[in-house]
Motif scaffolding. Structure first.
Motif, short mmCIF file in Angstrom:
data_model
loop_
_atom_site.label_atom_id
_atom_site.label_comp_id
_atom_site.label_asym_id
_atom_site.label_seq_id
_atom_site.Cartn_x
_atom_site.Cartn_y
_atom_site.Cartn_z
N ASP A 4 36.32 46.02 44.98
CA ASP A 4 36.04 45.31 44.03
C ASP A 4 36.87 44.32 44.03
O ASP A 4 38.61 45.02 44.05
CB ASP A 4 36.18 46.22 43.19
CG ASP A 4 35.09 47.24 42.41
OD1 ASP A 4 33.80 46.30 42.15
OD2 ASP A 4 35.35 48.62 42.42
N ARG A 75 37.99 50.00 36.62
CA ARG A 75 38.75 51.04 37.54
C ARG A 75 37.31 52.60 36.99
O ARG A 75 36.53 52.92 36.21
CB ARG A 75 39.94 51.18 36.75
CG ARG A 75 40.73 52.00 37.55
CD ARG A 75 41.78 52.47 35.88
NE ARG A 75 43.35 51.55 36.35
CZ ARG A 75 43.78 51.81 37.12
NH1 ARG A 75 44.31 52.47 37.67
NH2 ARG A 75 45.10 50.94 36.44
N ARG A 76 37.86 52.96 38.77
CA ARG A 76 37.14 54.73 38.42
C ARG A 76 38.39 55.68 38.47
O ARG A 76 39.95 54.95 39.31
CB ARG A 76 36.25 54.71 39.47
CG ARG A 76 35.43 53.65 39.53
CD ARG A 76 34.79 53.41 41.16
NE ARG A 76 33.31 52.23 41.36
CZ ARG A 76 32.81 53.39 41.43
NH1 ARG A 76 32.33 54.49 41.95
NH2 ARG A 76 31.62 52.07 41.18
N SER A 79 40.20 55.36 41.90
CA SER A 79 40.32 53.55 42.17
C SER A 79 42.67 53.12 42.23
O SER A 79 43.27 54.03 41.39
CB SER A 79 40.29 52.67 41.22
OG SER A 79 38.48 52.61 40.53
N VAL A 81 44.59 50.21 42.57
CA VAL A 81 44.79 48.53 41.93
C VAL A 81 45.35 48.04 42.54
O VAL A 81 46.92 48.17 42.33
CB VAL A 81 44.56 48.82 40.69
CG1 VAL A 81 43.99 47.14 39.96
CG2 VAL A 81 43.90 49.16 39.70
N ASN A 104 38.07 53.72 46.54
CA ASN A 104 37.54 52.70 45.65
C ASN A 104 39.52 51.59 45.75
O ASN A 104 40.06 52.04 45.18
CB ASN A 104 37.63 52.77 44.82
CG ASN A 104 37.32 51.45 43.65
OD1 ASN A 104 36.77 51.05 41.93
ND2 ASN A 104 36.78 50.17 43.81
N ILE A 106 40.37 47.92 43.85
CA ILE A 106 40.49 46.37 43.27
C ILE A 106 41.39 45.64 43.58
O ILE A 106 42.56 46.25 43.68
CB ILE A 106 40.28 47.02 41.97
CG1 ILE A 106 39.54 47.86 41.68
CG2 ILE A 106 40.66 45.85 40.84
CD1 ILE A 106 39.19 48.50 40.03
#
Ligand code: SAM
Length: 248
Positions: A4, A75-76, A79, A81, A104, A106
């Motif tokens: 993302d 956010r999961r 994730s 970041v 994931n 971000i």
């Protein structure tokens, strides 16, 4: 892998994501990349994402509220970041390898003079820099990161061997590559590559990779996994090859 990206210029990603390896990996479902417009997380009429810096000084700073909201929405539990920033940990091939096992990512793209420090303190797991220079936004940096990480995902490259042989994949710069024609403007392809002798080709390539790395990036040899034969070859090079003067 799911990526993302949060940016104030989401359209910057349209073309780079539509070509080559990134396009193929997305179509094959190996990576799912979504680009989110940071302005969608603002609540005022002008969709404001920046403001003047406290304490004065040039430029604008990205406001914390929309960034916090964007990350909270995306956010999961799995994730990671990342804030793209010239102040971050240097992004290298080894870091790309680390990132390739994350489910994931971000990616937060800064603009202006950067992002309010509370973002770095509260919502970001780490800051990554693509090199010791300053570019005007995190979008190109996010693309560099994706170009490097996505090609490491299983099933993206035709042959996993090319990953190992890539520059830095085995800790060394890659050997020189040639294709047809065998002779071009008086320049011949090294005979060994035309010989069909696979053992000799392997040996030549290894030695070329060692020599290139020794001449161009001797710092890499300190951490490269070297065999006894490699070390012997490098010993022969010492003295036979003049290294470029090191910058102080
Ligand atoms: N004033 C900031 C500083 O000195 O740290 C630089 C801001 S820069 C003009 C704007 C944005 O570009 C940054 O917030 C970051 O997202 C991105 N950026 C610039 N250089 C970068 C680099 N070397 N690596 C990753 N991102 C970078």
């Amino acid at each position: 892998m799911r990526v993302d990206i949060i940016s104030i210029f989401p359209d910057m990603f349209t073309s780079p994501l539509s070509y080559g390896l990134l396009k193929r990996a997305r179509e094959a479902g190996v990576v799912n990349i979504s680009v989110h417009d940071l302005r969608a997380f603002t609540h005022d009429k002008h969709r404001t994402v920046d403001d003047y810096p406290f304490g004065g000084g040039p430029g604008m700073v990205m406001k914390p509220e929309p960034v916090f909201e964007a990350v909270e929405a995306l956010r999961r539990p799995e994730s990671h970041v990342v804030l793209l920033s010239p102040q971050g940990r240097l992004f290298t091939q080894a870091v790309a390898q680390e990132m390739a096992s994350i489910e994931n990512l971000i990616l937060l793209c800064g603009r202006y003079e950067g992002v309010d420090e509370r973002v770095a303190l509260q919502v970001v797991d780490e800051e990554l820099s693509i090199g010791d220079y300053v570019i005007s936004g995190g979008e190109v940096a996010a693309l560099v990161l994706m170009e490097a990480v996505v090609r490491l995902l299983p099933g993206v490259l035709g042959s996993p061997l090319s990953l190992e042989e890539d520059s830095l994949g085995w800790g060394l710069l890659e050997y020189p590559q040639y294709t047809r024609p065998a002779e071009f403007r008086g320049l011949d392809v090294p005979q060994v590559l035309l010989s069909g002798d696979h053992a000799q080709v392997r040996l030549w390539r290894r030695e070329q990779a060692l020599e290139r790395t020794y001449k161009r990036r001797p710092d890499l040899l300190e951490s490269a996994p070297l065999t006894a034969d490699d070390r012997q070859f490098l010993k022969k090079l010492e003295g036979a090859v003049t290294l470029p003067a090191r910058e102080e």
